[in-house]
Scaffold this motif. Sequence first.
Motif, PDB file in Angstrom:
ATOM      1  N   THR A  66       0.768  -1.054  -0.053  1.00 40.56           N
ATOM      2  CA  THR A  66       0.127  -0.204   0.077  1.00 40.56           C
ATOM      3  C   THR A  66       0.879   1.339   0.122  1.00 40.56           C
ATOM      4  O   THR A  66       1.926   1.395   0.559  1.00 40.56           O
ATOM      5  CB  THR A  66      -1.048   0.059   1.308  1.00 40.56           C
ATOM      6  OG1 THR A  66      -0.164   0.076   2.462  1.00 40.56           O
ATOM      7  CG2 THR A  66      -1.894  -0.863   1.234  1.00 40.56           C
ATOM      8  N   LYS A  69       0.179   3.263   5.202  1.00 36.73           N
ATOM      9  CA  LYS A  69      -0.141   2.132   6.105  1.00 36.73           C
ATOM     10  C   LYS A  69      -0.613   2.730   7.489  1.00 36.73           C
ATOM     11  O   LYS A  69      -0.426   3.689   8.043  1.00 36.73           O
ATOM     12  CB  LYS A  69       0.876   0.875   6.208  1.00 36.73           C
ATOM     13  CG  LYS A  69       2.101   1.567   6.869  1.00 36.73           C
ATOM     14  CD  LYS A  69       3.104   0.111   7.104  1.00 36.73           C
ATOM     15  CE  LYS A  69       4.511   0.756   7.676  1.00 36.73           C
ATOM     16  NZ  LYS A  69       5.477  -0.304   7.874  1.00 36.73           N
ATOM     17  N   ILE A  76      -1.791   7.068  10.539  1.00 35.35           N
ATOM     18  CA  ILE A  76      -1.462   6.756   9.218  1.00 35.35           C
ATOM     19  C   ILE A  76       0.182   7.237   9.065  1.00 35.35           C
ATOM     20  O   ILE A  76       0.410   8.246   9.133  1.00 35.35           O
ATOM     21  CB  ILE A  76      -2.312   7.621   8.417  1.00 35.35           C
ATOM     22  CG1 ILE A  76      -3.716   7.127   8.475  1.00 35.35           C
ATOM     23  CG2 ILE A  76      -1.905   7.335   6.772  1.00 35.35           C
ATOM     24  CD1 ILE A  76      -4.593   8.096   7.822  1.00 35.35           C
ATOM     25  N   ASN A  79       4.458   4.367   3.519  1.00 31.51           N
ATOM     26  CA  ASN A  79       4.851   2.933   3.203  1.00 31.51           C
ATOM     27  C   ASN A  79       5.566   2.857   1.735  1.00 31.51           C
ATOM     28  O   ASN A  79       6.638   2.835   1.889  1.00 31.51           O
ATOM     29  CB  ASN A  79       3.776   2.025   3.253  1.00 31.51           C
ATOM     30  CG  ASN A  79       4.013   0.566   3.177  1.00 31.51           C
ATOM     31  OD1 ASN A  79       4.911   0.097   3.771  1.00 31.51           O
ATOM     32  ND2 ASN A  79       3.107  -0.138   2.638  1.00 31.51           N
ATOM     33  N   THR A 161      -4.408   3.418   2.669  1.00 31.22           N
ATOM     34  CA  THR A 161      -3.797   2.231   3.756  1.00 31.22           C
ATOM     35  C   THR A 161      -4.496   1.024   3.296  1.00 31.22           C
ATOM     36  O   THR A 161      -4.122  -0.157   3.642  1.00 31.22           O
ATOM     37  CB  THR A 161      -4.060   2.643   5.052  1.00 31.22           C
ATOM     38  OG1 THR A 161      -5.303   2.345   5.410  1.00 31.22           O
ATOM     39  CG2 THR A 161      -3.562   4.080   5.446  1.00 31.22           C
TER      40      THR A 161
END
Length: 521
Positions: A66, A69, A76, A79, A161
């Motif tokens: 993603t 994440k 949050i 990633n 996410t």
Amino acid sequence: MRGKRLGFVGMFIVLALLLSGCNWWKQSDSKEEAGEVVVGLVSEPDSVDIHRTSSTGEANTALYDTLLKLDNEGNIVPNLITDYEIIGDGKEVIFNLKEGEKFHSGKPVNAEAVKLSFERLVASSPFSTNAGDIESIDVVSEFSFKIKWKDQFAPFFINATTYFLSPLDSSVLDEKGEGFEKNPSGSGPLKLTKINRGDSLIYEPYKDFDWNEGGPGFDSVKFRFIPDEETRILEFKKGNLDVLLNVPYQYIEDLEKDSEVTIERVPGDVLSYLGWNNKLPIFQDKNVRQAIAMAIDRESIIDNTLNGEAKSVFGPLPKAAFGYSEEIETMAKEKYTRDIEQAKKLLADAGWKETNKDGVAMKDGKPFAVDLWVDDDPANQRAAQVIQNQLMDIGIKINISVKESATIIEQTPKGAHQMLLWSFGWPDADVLNFLLFGKEKSKRLHYENEEIYSILDQAAIEMDQDARLKLYEDAMRMLVEESPFVPLYVKENITAVRNFESFVVHPIEGSIEWKEVKVKK
């Protein structure tokens, strides 16, 4: 009642073990590799193509990674991206990708690849609304891209996410943008090597994934699809499964006594609910909808079908979702705690005043009898039976109809159902808009209310989080009063594992952390 059921199940397992000595089980189901991880789960995903599937689970999400994440505290964090920059009023955002990330095909996860993936998502995914109303996606540099929305879209960051917005390798698609199942390529920890429809999906660890020091702790992963509870538990006990997802509730206590088995519990974020097609005349009267809500005893369902491994929910959102309100939950609980006499009165106010010889409420000479769709999960079928009995107490006859999950997913948007026992899970209250109650977006409930449409549309573009919360609270207060569905409970995610030096389940998302998985030598 539960003791008798467990006694019957115990006899079944003894019989099955005897049969297993007569080659009742296929030899191919046994484990073949020391470094192989075999995961047993209920349902097979309809597709491994994230733009074509209508649901995600362990068997198809590990193929992807993603953009953002959730960390272990639910924050949050970046990633696949390193950071992002919000421009002006929030209609434009520049995202900067990590360099060096690769798809399973070996091609780079760069801005052009992400742009092509998002364009396909917007054009054809059933979850395209999760990306917002995108006006354009531009490549800024090799590893930077800019998304411009027609209006602000506050849920994008938490939606990013989820796997539905994960980059997909468009280079493996044919000229029509299809064919992903034949040559799947994402950037997640597992690379798909074989699809055995109706049986299993087989993966290997992707060598270029960002593994912990020492690399992956396993050689391959096989997801086996076993709908029958007794078969799943027997295969786990025999050692043919290393991981048992969604452990059947009646077996938890037994497995906990096994010193070689570890039970992983993670609070769930998926809300099970009793819903119906609100466009049907029988559900048009609010009194009828409120009567149904008032007839339900959640704790009885939880105790008798889920072994107590769930938390009752009365309001429209589970506690894990952004937008959840304790005030709304309390309001809903006070209004809809089970009250048979009041439920009967509400039905009578709606014209369902008499009962036939079977105790079914009648109106204009017709009985209140409807079909309830439920999937092939045995726990859900048992819950449907309890609900059937509870609604019969107020004169509503329920006929249970077991359907494959794929059929429910395909047919409910068309309004082919009357009632259904179903669920949803999403980390943001925007799920009320894009899936449940948005204008022309209600895929299961088909509820129409212009005032709620307006509030949910405003909440989606409100960038101030406190103001968003207030809007969702206003919408949920109306939903509690209108009762277009009955929230029931959130099941706890329960996983049984054996033969691991290390096995970690994400404490928020409940998914397997493949970087942390290491089998015993």
